[in-house]
Design a protein around this motif. Structure first.
Motif, PDB file in Angstrom:
ATOM      1  N   ALA A 118       0.885  -1.153   0.250  1.00  0.00           N
ATOM      2  CA  ALA A 118       0.149   0.013   0.009  1.00  0.00           C
ATOM      3  C   ALA A 118       1.019   1.244   0.066  1.00  0.00           C
ATOM      4  CB  ALA A 118      -0.930   0.170   1.316  1.00  0.00           C
ATOM      5  N   ALA A 119       2.047   1.336   0.617  1.00  0.00           N
ATOM      6  CA  ALA A 119       2.778   2.511   0.857  1.00  0.00           C
ATOM      7  C   ALA A 119       3.555   2.804  -0.385  1.00  0.00           C
ATOM      8  CB  ALA A 119       3.935   2.218   1.850  1.00  0.00           C
ATOM      9  N   PHE A 120       3.906   1.619  -1.281  1.00  0.00           N
ATOM     10  CA  PHE A 120       4.629   1.766  -2.606  1.00  0.00           C
ATOM     11  C   PHE A 120       3.713   2.148  -3.447  1.00  0.00           C
ATOM     12  CE2 PHE A 120       7.563  -1.906  -0.909  1.00  0.00           C
ATOM     13  CZ  PHE A 120       8.185  -0.983   0.169  1.00  0.00           C
ATOM     14  N   LYS A 121       2.467   1.650  -3.569  1.00  0.00           N
ATOM     15  CA  LYS A 121       1.456   2.131  -4.377  1.00  0.00           C
ATOM     16  C   LYS A 121       1.045   3.605  -4.292  1.00  0.00           C
ATOM     17  CE  LYS A 121      -2.042  -0.451  -5.740  1.00  0.00           C
ATOM     18  NZ  LYS A 121      -3.293  -1.420  -5.675  1.00  0.00           N
ATOM     19  N   LEU A 122       0.994   4.053  -3.028  1.00  0.00           N
ATOM     20  CA  LEU A 122       0.652   5.456  -2.481  1.00  0.00           C
ATOM     21  C   LEU A 122       1.530   6.227  -3.063  1.00  0.00           C
ATOM     22  CD1 LEU A 122      -1.411   7.260  -1.380  1.00  0.00           C
ATOM     23  CD2 LEU A 122      -0.350   6.718   1.022  1.00  0.00           C
ATOM     24  N   SER A 123       2.813   6.086  -2.922  1.00  0.00           N
ATOM     25  CA  SER A 123       4.076   6.945  -3.262  1.00  0.00           C
ATOM     26  C   SER A 123       3.877   7.142  -4.516  1.00  0.00           C
ATOM     27  CB  SER A 123       5.475   6.334  -2.713  1.00  0.00           C
ATOM     28  OG  SER A 123       5.623   5.176  -3.397  1.00  0.00           O
ATOM     29  N   ARG A 124       3.708   6.191  -5.464  1.00  0.00           N
ATOM     30  CA  ARG A 124       3.838   6.368  -6.941  1.00  0.00           C
ATOM     31  C   ARG A 124       2.323   7.145  -7.181  1.00  0.00           C
ATOM     32  NH1 ARG A 124       6.267   1.125  -9.885  1.00  0.00           N
ATOM     33  NH2 ARG A 124       8.438   1.544  -9.393  1.00  0.00           N
ATOM     34  N   TYR A 125       1.414   6.822  -6.497  1.00  0.00           N
ATOM     35  CA  TYR A 125      -0.061   7.310  -7.015  1.00  0.00           C
ATOM     36  C   TYR A 125      -0.064   8.871  -6.564  1.00  0.00           C
ATOM     37  CZ  TYR A 125      -4.815   8.429  -6.609  1.00  0.00           C
ATOM     38  OH  TYR A 125      -6.298   9.101  -6.731  1.00  0.00           O
ATOM     39  N   TYR A 126       0.614   9.285  -5.462  1.00  0.00           N
ATOM     40  CA  TYR A 126       0.831  10.637  -4.951  1.00  0.00           C
ATOM     41  C   TYR A 126       1.711  11.652  -5.964  1.00  0.00           C
ATOM     42  CZ  TYR A 126       2.717  14.398  -2.430  1.00  0.00           C
ATOM     43  OH  TYR A 126       3.005  15.866  -2.126  1.00  0.00           O
ATOM     44  N   SER A 127       2.862  10.989  -6.404  1.00  0.00           N
ATOM     45  CA  SER A 127       3.751  11.711  -7.180  1.00  0.00           C
ATOM     46  C   SER A 127       3.395  11.768  -8.553  1.00  0.00           C
ATOM     47  CB  SER A 127       5.125  10.814  -7.226  1.00  0.00           C
ATOM     48  OG  SER A 127       5.572  10.728  -5.942  1.00  0.00           O
ATOM     49  N   ILE A 128       2.676  10.725  -9.126  1.00  0.00           N
ATOM     50  CA  ILE A 128       2.103  11.011 -10.545  1.00  0.00           C
ATOM     51  C   ILE A 128       0.906  11.970 -10.474  1.00  0.00           C
ATOM     52  CG2 ILE A 128       0.360  10.110 -12.143  1.00  0.00           C
ATOM     53  CD1 ILE A 128       2.416   7.222 -11.379  1.00  0.00           C
ATOM     54  N   LYS A 129       0.053  11.752  -9.414  1.00  0.00           N
ATOM     55  CA  LYS A 129      -0.938  12.975  -9.301  1.00  0.00           C
ATOM     56  C   LYS A 129      -0.570  14.301  -8.869  1.00  0.00           C
ATOM     57  CE  LYS A 129      -5.132  10.934  -9.512  1.00  0.00           C
ATOM     58  NZ  LYS A 129      -6.301  11.483 -10.207  1.00  0.00           N
ATOM     59  N   LEU A 271       0.696   4.353   8.002  1.00  0.00           N
ATOM     60  CA  LEU A 271       0.509   5.439   8.544  1.00  0.00           C
ATOM     61  C   LEU A 271       0.982   6.777   7.485  1.00  0.00           C
ATOM     62  CD1 LEU A 271       0.664   3.597  11.249  1.00  0.00           C
ATOM     63  CD2 LEU A 271       1.589   5.352  12.418  1.00  0.00           C
ATOM     64  N   THR A 272       0.125   8.044   7.509  1.00  0.00           N
ATOM     65  CA  THR A 272       0.789   8.865   6.575  1.00  0.00           C
ATOM     66  C   THR A 272       0.142  10.207   6.879  1.00  0.00           C
ATOM     67  OG1 THR A 272       1.084   9.402   4.284  1.00  0.00           O
ATOM     68  CG2 THR A 272      -0.972   8.446   4.747  1.00  0.00           C
ATOM     69  N   THR A 273       0.372  11.225   6.023  1.00  0.00           N
ATOM     70  CA  THR A 273       0.020  12.562   6.536  1.00  0.00           C
ATOM     71  C   THR A 273      -1.283  13.233   5.349  1.00  0.00           C
ATOM     72  OG1 THR A 273       1.375  13.614   4.851  1.00  0.00           O
ATOM     73  CG2 THR A 273       2.270  13.093   7.090  1.00  0.00           C
ATOM     74  N   ASN A 274      -1.753  14.215   6.159  1.00  0.00           N
ATOM     75  CA  ASN A 274      -2.770  14.855   5.107  1.00  0.00           C
ATOM     76  C   ASN A 274      -2.663  15.310   3.734  1.00  0.00           C
ATOM     77  OD1 ASN A 274      -5.001  14.272   7.171  1.00  0.00           O
ATOM     78  ND2 ASN A 274      -4.619  16.378   7.989  1.00  0.00           N
ATOM     79  N   LYS A 275      -1.327  15.734   3.836  1.00  0.00           N
ATOM     80  CA  LYS A 275      -0.600  16.277   2.475  1.00  0.00           C
ATOM     81  C   LYS A 275      -1.020  15.022   1.404  1.00  0.00           C
ATOM     82  CE  LYS A 275       3.775  16.182   1.466  1.00  0.00           C
ATOM     83  NZ  LYS A 275       5.204  16.405   1.394  1.00  0.00           N
ATOM     84  N   ILE A 276      -0.425  13.808   1.825  1.00  0.00           N
ATOM     85  CA  ILE A 276      -0.660  12.919   0.975  1.00  0.00           C
ATOM     86  C   ILE A 276      -1.968  12.297   0.775  1.00  0.00           C
ATOM     87  CG2 ILE A 276      -0.021  10.330   0.342  1.00  0.00           C
ATOM     88  CD1 ILE A 276       2.933  11.192   2.095  1.00  0.00           C
ATOM     89  N   SER A 277      -2.660  12.007   1.734  1.00  0.00           N
ATOM     90  CA  SER A 277      -3.938  11.638   1.744  1.00  0.00           C
ATOM     91  C   SER A 277      -4.886  12.473   0.956  1.00  0.00           C
ATOM     92  CB  SER A 277      -4.633  11.327   3.002  1.00  0.00           C
ATOM     93  OG  SER A 277      -4.847  12.360   3.871  1.00  0.00           O
ATOM     94  N   GLU A 278      -4.785  13.856   0.884  1.00  0.00           N
ATOM     95  CA  GLU A 278      -5.679  14.684   0.460  1.00  0.00           C
ATOM     96  C   GLU A 278      -5.982  14.537  -1.130  1.00  0.00           C
ATOM     97  OE1 GLU A 278      -4.507  18.380   1.096  1.00  0.00           O
ATOM     98  OE2 GLU A 278      -2.824  18.658  -0.533  1.00  0.00           O
ATOM     99  N   LEU A 279      -4.919  13.634  -1.841  1.00  0.00           N
ATOM    100  CA  LEU A 279      -5.100  13.378  -3.187  1.00  0.00           C
ATOM    101  C   LEU A 279      -5.801  11.874  -3.477  1.00  0.00           C
ATOM    102  CD1 LEU A 279      -1.631  14.424  -4.627  1.00  0.00           C
ATOM    103  CD2 LEU A 279      -3.904  15.779  -4.817  1.00  0.00           C
ATOM    104  N   GLU A 281      -8.538   9.095  -4.008  1.00  0.00           N
ATOM    105  CA  GLU A 281      -9.784   8.926  -4.306  1.00  0.00           C
ATOM    106  C   GLU A 281     -10.199   7.675  -3.915  1.00  0.00           C
ATOM    107  OE1 GLU A 281      -9.813   9.300  -8.498  1.00  0.00           O
ATOM    108  OE2 GLU A 281      -8.878  11.568  -8.379  1.00  0.00           O
ATOM    109  N   ILE A 282     -11.698   7.389  -3.448  1.00  0.00           N
ATOM    110  CA  ILE A 282     -12.182   6.302  -3.263  1.00  0.00           C
ATOM    111  C   ILE A 282     -11.988   5.016  -4.394  1.00  0.00           C
ATOM    112  CG2 ILE A 282     -14.508   5.249  -2.575  1.00  0.00           C
ATOM    113  CD1 ILE A 282     -15.271   7.834  -1.353  1.00  0.00           C
ATOM    114  N   GLY A 283     -11.482   3.956  -3.675  1.00  0.00           N
ATOM    115  CA  GLY A 283     -11.356   2.842  -4.849  1.00  0.00           C
ATOM    116  C   GLY A 283     -10.007   2.628  -5.020  1.00  0.00           C
ATOM    117  N   ILE A 284      -9.158   3.549  -4.840  1.00  0.00           N
ATOM    118  CA  ILE A 284      -7.553   3.244  -5.391  1.00  0.00           C
ATOM    119  C   ILE A 284      -6.921   1.928  -5.042  1.00  0.00           C
ATOM    120  CG2 ILE A 284      -7.511   5.683  -6.118  1.00  0.00           C
ATOM    121  CD1 ILE A 284      -5.100   5.764  -3.890  1.00  0.00           C
TER     122      ILE A 284
END
Length: 409
Positions: A118-129, A271-279, A281-284
């Motif tokens: 989940a962390a690795f997917k989120l890091s790529r998702y956030y950076s791309i977005k 665990l992560t921050t609002n800065k990352i979580s604000e991007l 979307e439901i279902g990712i």
């Protein structure tokens, strides 16, 4: 005669494993059937001091009475809801994690690998977005270990876990651990994350030094990359802090934890921050079992017990005590070239002449005490955080006598 034959057929032995289980493990020759505190018993009634705690999982020992009460209470209420609903234990646990760490958002899963996935997917998702669809590079470290899914073995820095499964997840680079120059030589604007264990577990119980971690934080800030701390093994009191990053006073963008979080019941968290979580979307991303009320109720009780200054100070004290006795043992046996670690995560590095015998040593020692390996030259100790000093002395005396007997042959 017929009844005896039936009884014999129904007896479960270590041989049964070889007959019915997929041969991806090579378990010990005995089967544990009961555990209490820092001691386990096998089918024959023999007892063992447990210095492994299920690979740093049973942090409160076996069959802790408070956990038995909680699992009994919650099992009479509701076990599972899926991600169609939230539940009270998950929300209470998440709030406690947020209130006591850098984090502002929590995602629950079932294992360290899932939390890291989940962390690795989120890091790529956030950076791309946030930045660019080319910002996908992940920098990791040689001899690291992050799980057994295809993504996590690709990020992990050990080929023995990632080879032979076809193409690996691309855009992942591995450099030497504790080597800031190596990181600086490969980082660029397309780096989305740097992931690091604060103490490499499977890689030999190797702690990261302060300047290295500080440097990683600075590099991530400079290149708009996320800093991920894998605290699957080092988290939840193992080093004498709730999380090991507190020793460094360096704040990550994402932290993963598992193992000790459930005290033996499967659960993990990212665990992560609002800065990352604000991007987000439901279902990712998702999980059916993650955050189920039974797991979270147990983990909340583990958290309440571990997140206590006196408890954590005792972990530090017992760690020092463990080190002290190991040094005394080594003065007599002279088999270790280094003893390292933090708190109750300890690695004893064998001298070259004993490395080829590590599995034989572990097999011999397992007659009275359960220990682990970490790589091919380190004996790892990760006992319950509630182990007593008397049990440490007894277990290490067994370790000393059995090892002494082996090397004197």
């Amino acid at each position: 005669m017929g009844i005896l034959m039936i009884l014999k057929k129904n007896i479960i032995t270590r041989k049964t494993f070889d007959e019915v289980m997929l041969p991806i493990y090579h378990p010990a020759s005995f089967i544990p059937v009961k555990g209490l505190g820092s001691r386990i018993w096998d089918q024959e009634g023999r007892d063992y001091i447990d210095f492994a705690s299920g690979i740093a999982v049973t942090a409160l020992g076996h069959c802790h009475p408070d956990l038995i009460k909680i699992i009994t209470k919650q099992s009479c209420m509701i076990w599972h809801t899926s991600n169609l609903f939230t539940n009270e234990p998950a929300l209470r646990l998440a709030k406690k994690l947020v209130d006591t760490t850098f984090a502002e958002r929590v995602f629950f899963a079932n294992s360290g690998a899932e939390a890291n996935e989940a962390a690795f997917k989120l890091s790529r998702y956030y950076s791309i977005k946030r930045f660019s669809n080319k910002k996908t590079k992940i920098i990791a470290f040689k001899q690291s270990f992050h799980g057994r899914t295809l993504f996590t073995v690709s990020v992990g820095g050990q080929k023995k876990y990632s080879n032979n499964f076809g193409p690996k997840v691309p855009d992942i680079l591995h450099v030497n651990f504790n080597d800031l120059n190596a990181v600086q030589s490969v980082v660029d604007k397309n780096t989305c994350a740097i992931v690091v264990e604060l103490i490499q577990g499977e890689g030999g119980v190797r702690p990261a030094n302060f300047q290295f971690i500080k440097g990683l934080r600075d590099i991530c800030n400079k290149y708009n990359a996320l800093l991920i701390f894998d605290e699957v093994q080092s988290g939840m009191g193992r080093t004498g802090k709730l999380f090991a990053y507190e020793h460094y006073k360096i704040i990550p963008d994402i932290l993963t934890t598992a193992k000790a979080l459930g005290g033996g019941f499967p659960i993990s968290a990212m665990l992560t921050t609002n800065k990352i979580s604000e991007l987000v979307e439901i279902g990712i991303h998702g999980t059916t079992y993650g955050g189920n009320p039974l797991a979270c109720a147990i983990a909340e009780k583990v958290f309440d017990i571990v997140n206590n200054k006196n408890f954590l100070q005792k972990v530090i004290d017992k760690g020092h005590f463990f080190f002290k006795i190991l040094y005394k043992i080594n003065k007599k046996l002279k088999i270790f070239q280094e003893i390292r670690g933090k708190g109750l995560l300890i690695g004893a590095v064998l001298k070259p002449k004993y490395i080829i015998k590590i599995h034989d040593i572990l097999k011999e020692v397992s007659k009275g005490v359960v220990v682990l390996s970490a790589g091919n030259k380190v004996i790892r100790f990760a006992p319950s955080l509630l182990i007593t000093k008397e049990e440490i002395e007894e277990g290490l005396e067994r370790f000393f006598q059995l090892t002494k007997e082996f090397i004197s042959r």
